[in-house]
Design a protein around this motif. Structure first.
Motif, PDB file in Angstrom:
ATOM      1  N   LEU A  36       0.814  -1.216   0.000  1.00  0.00           N
ATOM      2  CA  LEU A  36       0.000   0.000   0.000  1.00  0.00           C
ATOM      3  C   LEU A  36       0.847   1.267   0.000  1.00  0.00           C
ATOM      4  O   LEU A  36       0.445   2.271  -0.578  1.00  0.00           O
ATOM      5  N   ARG A  37       1.997   1.213   0.653  1.00  0.00           N
ATOM      6  CA  ARG A  37       2.840   2.396   0.734  1.00  0.00           C
ATOM      7  C   ARG A  37       4.229   1.987   1.193  1.00  0.00           C
ATOM      8  O   ARG A  37       4.431   0.886   1.723  1.00  0.00           O
ATOM      9  N   ILE A  42       2.910   6.720  -1.549  1.00  0.00           N
ATOM     10  CA  ILE A  42       1.710   5.899  -1.684  1.00  0.00           C
ATOM     11  C   ILE A  42       1.412   5.548  -3.138  1.00  0.00           C
ATOM     12  O   ILE A  42       0.535   4.724  -3.408  1.00  0.00           O
ATOM     13  N   THR A  63      -3.107  14.901  -0.777  1.00  0.00           N
ATOM     14  CA  THR A  63      -2.003  14.186  -1.422  1.00  0.00           C
ATOM     15  C   THR A  63      -0.981  15.182  -1.957  1.00  0.00           C
ATOM     16  O   THR A  63      -1.363  16.214  -2.503  1.00  0.00           O
ATOM     17  N   ALA A 120       1.951  10.897   1.019  1.00  0.00           N
ATOM     18  CA  ALA A 120       0.936  11.234   2.022  1.00  0.00           C
ATOM     19  C   ALA A 120       1.437  12.401   2.877  1.00  0.00           C
ATOM     20  O   ALA A 120       2.566  12.375   3.374  1.00  0.00           O
TER      21      ALA A 120
END
Length: 218
Positions: A36-37, A42, A63, A120
């Motif tokens: 996911l990151r 991200i 973002t 993020a």
């Protein structure tokens, strides 16, 4: 160090519309709960747009979006009145914050390839912001304090060396050429994710361009 090959990226886009996409992390319909990151990163998407192709107006929020053109030129227009053309060597940053809409298109007559990286923010909200740094010089860091991150751009001659920042998280992406990173050979589109590494070094086997995100914890 976790090496991710270009061939392992998720394939996306709309080839019939002149859009080809490769996603390095879980993105859109390509959901991978284990990817996911990494640090603040991200998304890391390589986009290829044919002449006239592009992404119609769409929204973003909360973002930090950083765009790096590899070849061709990218035309950007957003709901805050910014309209620019981004070329190789330019750093474009769009802080979506509380919300912004934008259009991205290849208005030129030649193919366009660009890398778009989403980070993020440490804190959500705020006012959207936009910035372009034209022709960023080699070894000139680009600070992104909103995400606790720093982008390092390195252009290396054959045999050239560069230290990899010692940080909690470092994301390394090769855009051109071939390098060796602690014994691993990385080609265009390959990436390495380093966690709490110290004394790591990249050595170019040929003319190379490397992007490195230095990040604090999250």
């Amino acid at each position: 160090m976790d090496v991710r090959r270009a061939s392992e990226r998720y394939r996306g886009g709309d080839p019939a519309a002149g859009i080809e996409s490769w996603h390095a992390l879980s993105f859109g319909p390509h959901y991978d709960p284990d990817n996911l990151r990494f640090g603040a990163v991200i998304a890391c998407n390589e986009e290829r747009l044919g002449p006239g192709a592009g992404f119609d107006e769409h929204p973003h929020s909360h973002t930090e979006i950083v765009t790096w053109v590899i070849s061709g030129e990218l035309t950007h227009r957003d709901s805050k009145g910014n309209e620019t053309v981004i070329r190789p060597g330019d750093v474009q940053r769009l802080s979506a914050a509380s919300g912004v809409r934008h259009v991205e298109r290849n208005a030129a007559r030649v193919p366009l390839t660009f890398l778009q990286m989403w980070l993020a923010p440490l804190k959500p909200g705020g006012e959207p912001r936009y910035e372009v740094v034209r022709g960023i010089a080699d070894s000139t860091p680009y600070a992104l304090p909103e995400a606790g991150a720093m982008l390092h751009v390195r252009r290396l001659s054959p045999g050239g060396r560069t230290a990899v920042p010692a940080a909690p998280y470092v994301y390394v992406h090769v855009t051109r050429g071939t390098i060796r990173l602690d014994g691993e050979r990385l080609k265009p589109g390959d990436a390495a994710r380093l966690t709490d590494e110290k004394d790591a070094e990249a050595v170019a086997e040929e003319e190379a361009e490397v992007l490195m995100w230095e990040m604090s914890g999250f």
